[in-house]
Design an enzyme around this catalytic site. Structure first.
Site, PDB file in Angstrom:
ATOM      1  N   HIS A  46       0.781  -1.173   0.088  1.00 51.04           N
ATOM      2  CA  HIS A  46      -0.014   0.247  -0.010  1.00 51.04           C
ATOM      3  C   HIS A  46       0.936   1.321  -0.008  1.00 51.04           C
ATOM      4  CE1 HIS A  46      -3.344   2.574   0.708  1.00 51.04           C
ATOM      5  NE2 HIS A  46      -2.705   3.258   1.347  1.00 51.04           N
ATOM      6  N   HIS A 100      -2.174   3.154  -8.362  1.00 50.46           N
ATOM      7  CA  HIS A 100      -2.519   2.033  -9.662  1.00 50.46           C
ATOM      8  C   HIS A 100      -2.491   2.806 -10.949  1.00 50.46           C
ATOM      9  CE1 HIS A 100      -6.090   4.382  -8.296  1.00 50.46           C
ATOM     10  NE2 HIS A 100      -6.511   4.446  -9.442  1.00 50.46           N
ATOM     11  N   HIS A 102      -3.875   2.673 -14.863  1.00 46.02           N
ATOM     12  CA  HIS A 102      -4.902   2.358 -15.744  1.00 46.02           C
ATOM     13  C   HIS A 102      -4.309   1.754 -16.948  1.00 46.02           C
ATOM     14  CE1 HIS A 102      -8.307   4.145 -13.334  1.00 46.02           C
ATOM     15  NE2 HIS A 102      -7.224   4.885 -12.899  1.00 46.02           N
TER      16      HIS A 102
END
Ligand code: AMP
Ligand code: ZN
Length: 116
Positions: A46, A100, A102
């Site tokens: 994380h 993240h 995409h």
């Protein structure tokens, strides 16, 4: 991290169909796709965004880009064209505060072209 949707997916506490996973990274389809092919590439560790990464993440970030290229190839969008987009922070539209990438593609010819 508590209440992080991507940490829950990585821990197997929420469903996702992994198209790729290794010791550092998972990848799964976006639940609300913005393109015919829309995959999220997510580090298992994380960290919020490129705001919170540091030199120790150099290998991880490089690997995430290599994996984007590999998944694009595996899903057949490598030749036709694909984008890799990273939203960082509220004004960029980041909704999930776990870094993240995409991976977007699979459009009809030229449909994915925008000026940035
Ligand atoms: P961002 O706006 O860059 O933070 O993008 C977060 C993305 O995560 C959005 O495109 C959402 O559709 C996607 N998303 C949120 N929850 C899930 C989920 N449970 N499974 C797959 N994708 C999700
Ligand atoms: Zn998380």
């Amino acid at each position: 991290m508590e209440n992080c949707v991507f940490c829950k997916i990585i821990a197997g506490e929420m469903p996702a169909k992994f198209v790729y996973q290794d010791d550092l990274i998972v990848a799964f389809p976006d639940i609300k796709p913005s393109a015919p092919v829309h995959i999220l590439i997510v580090p298992k560790k994380h960290t919020e965004s490129l705001k919170t990464t540091s030199e120790e993440d150099q290998v991880l970030l490089g690997k995430m880009l290599l994996i984007a290229g590999k998944i694009a190839k595996d899903l057949g969008i490598s030749e036709s064209g694909f984008k890799v987009v990273i939203n960082n922070g509220p004004d960029a539209g980041q909704l999930v505060k776990h870094l993240h990438f995409h991976l977007l593609g699979g459009w009809a010819k030229n449909e994915g072209r925008v000026t940035i």
